[in-house]
Design a protein around this motif. Sequence first.
Motif, PDB file in Angstrom:
ATOM      1  N   VAL A  14       0.844  -1.200   0.000  1.00  0.00           N
ATOM      2  CA  VAL A  14       0.000   0.000   0.000  1.00  0.00           C
ATOM      3  C   VAL A  14       0.876   1.245   0.000  1.00  0.00           C
ATOM      4  CG1 VAL A  14      -1.667   1.317   1.369  1.00  0.00           C
ATOM      5  CG2 VAL A  14      -1.983  -1.140   1.057  1.00  0.00           C
ATOM      6  N   ALA A  15       1.922   1.251   0.823  1.00  0.00           N
ATOM      7  CA  ALA A  15       2.831   2.401   0.878  1.00  0.00           C
ATOM      8  C   ALA A  15       3.523   2.602  -0.464  1.00  0.00           C
ATOM      9  CB  ALA A  15       3.860   2.201   1.981  1.00  0.00           C
ATOM     10  N   GLU A  16       3.897   1.519  -1.122  1.00  0.00           N
ATOM     11  CA  GLU A  16       4.554   1.614  -2.424  1.00  0.00           C
ATOM     12  C   GLU A  16       3.620   2.219  -3.468  1.00  0.00           C
ATOM     13  OE1 GLU A  16       6.920  -1.316  -5.550  1.00  0.00           O
ATOM     14  OE2 GLU A  16       6.251  -2.087  -3.623  1.00  0.00           O
ATOM     15  N   ILE A  17       2.364   1.843  -3.442  1.00  0.00           N
ATOM     16  CA  ILE A  17       1.385   2.391  -4.381  1.00  0.00           C
ATOM     17  C   ILE A  17       1.190   3.884  -4.127  1.00  0.00           C
ATOM     18  CG2 ILE A  17      -1.077   2.365  -4.974  1.00  0.00           C
ATOM     19  CD1 ILE A  17      -0.948  -0.712  -4.515  1.00  0.00           C
ATOM     20  N   ILE A  18       1.141   4.280  -2.859  1.00  0.00           N
ATOM     21  CA  ILE A  18       0.967   5.693  -2.531  1.00  0.00           C
ATOM     22  C   ILE A  18       2.164   6.507  -3.004  1.00  0.00           C
ATOM     23  CG2 ILE A  18       0.831   7.326  -0.601  1.00  0.00           C
ATOM     24  CD1 ILE A  18      -0.875   5.185   0.852  1.00  0.00           C
ATOM     25  N   VAL A  19       3.357   5.998  -2.769  1.00  0.00           N
ATOM     26  CA  VAL A  19       4.568   6.718  -3.196  1.00  0.00           C
ATOM     27  C   VAL A  19       4.625   6.807  -4.715  1.00  0.00           C
ATOM     28  CG1 VAL A  19       7.089   6.598  -3.261  1.00  0.00           C
ATOM     29  CG2 VAL A  19       5.876   6.175  -1.122  1.00  0.00           C
ATOM     30  N   ALA A  20       4.300   5.729  -5.401  1.00  0.00           N
ATOM     31  CA  ALA A  20       4.324   5.746  -6.865  1.00  0.00           C
ATOM     32  C   ALA A  20       3.310   6.745  -7.402  1.00  0.00           C
ATOM     33  CB  ALA A  20       4.034   4.346  -7.399  1.00  0.00           C
ATOM     34  N   GLY A  21       2.146   6.815  -6.782  1.00  0.00           N
ATOM     35  CA  GLY A  21       1.136   7.784  -7.205  1.00  0.00           C
ATOM     36  C   GLY A  21       1.600   9.207  -7.015  1.00  0.00           C
ATOM     37  N   SER A  22       2.258   9.483  -5.904  1.00  0.00           N
ATOM     38  CA  SER A  22       2.738  10.846  -5.666  1.00  0.00           C
ATOM     39  C   SER A  22       3.858  11.218  -6.642  1.00  0.00           C
ATOM     40  CB  SER A  22       3.209  11.014  -4.223  1.00  0.00           C
ATOM     41  OG  SER A  22       4.348  10.232  -3.976  1.00  0.00           O
ATOM     42  N   VAL A  23       4.675  10.243  -7.014  1.00  0.00           N
ATOM     43  CA  VAL A  23       5.728  10.502  -7.998  1.00  0.00           C
ATOM     44  C   VAL A  23       5.111  10.845  -9.348  1.00  0.00           C
ATOM     45  CG1 VAL A  23       7.591   9.425  -9.330  1.00  0.00           C
ATOM     46  CG2 VAL A  23       7.500   9.143  -6.858  1.00  0.00           C
ATOM     47  N   VAL A  24       4.100  10.122  -9.732  1.00  0.00           N
ATOM     48  CA  VAL A  24       3.425  10.395 -11.003  1.00  0.00           C
ATOM     49  C   VAL A  24       2.807  11.793 -10.979  1.00  0.00           C
ATOM     50  CG1 VAL A  24       1.451   9.730 -12.446  1.00  0.00           C
ATOM     51  CG2 VAL A  24       3.000   7.982 -11.566  1.00  0.00           C
ATOM     52  N   ILE A  25       2.178  12.158  -9.875  1.00  0.00           N
ATOM     53  CA  ILE A  25       1.561  13.480  -9.760  1.00  0.00           C
ATOM     54  C   ILE A  25       2.624  14.569  -9.867  1.00  0.00           C
ATOM     55  CG2 ILE A  25       0.389  15.028  -8.144  1.00  0.00           C
ATOM     56  CD1 ILE A  25      -1.182  12.542  -7.195  1.00  0.00           C
ATOM     57  N   GLU A  26       3.759  14.377  -9.203  1.00  0.00           N
ATOM     58  CA  GLU A  26       4.826  15.380  -9.265  1.00  0.00           C
ATOM     59  C   GLU A  26       5.375  15.519 -10.685  1.00  0.00           C
ATOM     60  OE1 GLU A  26       7.581  16.251  -6.559  1.00  0.00           O
ATOM     61  OE2 GLU A  26       6.323  15.911  -4.825  1.00  0.00           O
ATOM     62  N   LEU A  27       5.523  14.402 -11.394  1.00  0.00           N
ATOM     63  CA  LEU A  27       6.018  14.467 -12.769  1.00  0.00           C
ATOM     64  C   LEU A  27       5.039  15.194 -13.674  1.00  0.00           C
ATOM     65  CD1 LEU A  27       7.572  10.912 -13.197  1.00  0.00           C
ATOM     66  CD2 LEU A  27       8.781  13.092 -13.079  1.00  0.00           C
ATOM     67  N   VAL A  28       3.757  14.934 -13.487  1.00  0.00           N
ATOM     68  CA  VAL A  28       2.748  15.610 -14.303  1.00  0.00           C
ATOM     69  C   VAL A  28       2.768  17.107 -14.024  1.00  0.00           C
ATOM     70  CG1 VAL A  28       0.253  15.888 -14.620  1.00  0.00           C
ATOM     71  CG2 VAL A  28       1.258  13.603 -14.588  1.00  0.00           C
ATOM     72  N   GLU A  29       2.878  17.483 -12.762  1.00  0.00           N
ATOM     73  CA  GLU A  29       2.942  18.907 -12.420  1.00  0.00           C
ATOM     74  C   GLU A  29       4.196  19.549 -13.003  1.00  0.00           C
ATOM     75  OE1 GLU A  29       2.735  19.085  -8.194  1.00  0.00           O
ATOM     76  OE2 GLU A  29       0.563  18.811  -8.155  1.00  0.00           O
ATOM     77  N   LYS A  30       5.316  18.849 -12.911  1.00  0.00           N
ATOM     78  CA  LYS A  30       6.577  19.408 -13.381  1.00  0.00           C
ATOM     79  C   LYS A  30       6.558  19.627 -14.891  1.00  0.00           C
ATOM     80  CE  LYS A  30      11.503  18.416 -13.600  1.00  0.00           C
ATOM     81  NZ  LYS A  30      12.565  17.467 -13.244  1.00  0.00           N
ATOM     82  N   TYR A  31       6.197  18.606 -15.641  1.00  0.00           N
ATOM     83  CA  TYR A  31       6.236  18.716 -17.090  1.00  0.00           C
ATOM     84  C   TYR A  31       5.023  19.450 -17.636  1.00  0.00           C
ATOM     85  CZ  TYR A  31      10.310  15.793 -17.015  1.00  0.00           C
ATOM     86  OH  TYR A  31      11.561  15.303 -16.771  1.00  0.00           O
ATOM     87  N   GLY A  32       3.920  19.457 -16.924  1.00  0.00           N
ATOM     88  CA  GLY A  32       2.752  20.223 -17.359  1.00  0.00           C
ATOM     89  C   GLY A  32       3.012  21.705 -17.254  1.00  0.00           C
ATOM     90  N   SER A  33       3.588  22.154 -16.167  1.00  0.00           N
ATOM     91  CA  SER A  33       3.884  23.575 -15.998  1.00  0.00           C
ATOM     92  C   SER A  33       5.077  23.971 -16.851  1.00  0.00           C
ATOM     93  CB  SER A  33       4.158  23.891 -14.531  1.00  0.00           C
ATOM     94  OG  SER A  33       5.315  23.210 -14.085  1.00  0.00           O
ATOM     95  N   ARG A  34       5.976  23.048 -17.109  1.00  0.00           N
ATOM     96  CA  ARG A  34       7.159  23.345 -17.915  1.00  0.00           C
ATOM     97  C   ARG A  34       6.767  23.660 -19.351  1.00  0.00           C
ATOM     98  NH1 ARG A  34      12.484  19.515 -18.610  1.00  0.00           N
ATOM     99  NH2 ARG A  34      13.907  21.217 -18.922  1.00  0.00           N
TER     100      ARG A  34
END
Length: 53
Positions: A14-34
Amino acid sequence: MGNLMKGIKIAAYVAEIIVAGSVVIELVEKYGSRSKKKSAASKVVVDNAVTEN
């Protein structure tokens, strides 16, 4: 002891899924705003090139 290990493994998954989800969200925010910043920066460069000529 066996049930405790199963519980720990489930919690780890469960913790691994949560961390992976947050990484995906951060990447989307980073490249979306970029991409938005890139298009705005390219417009400024084009405007400057036009005004210099």
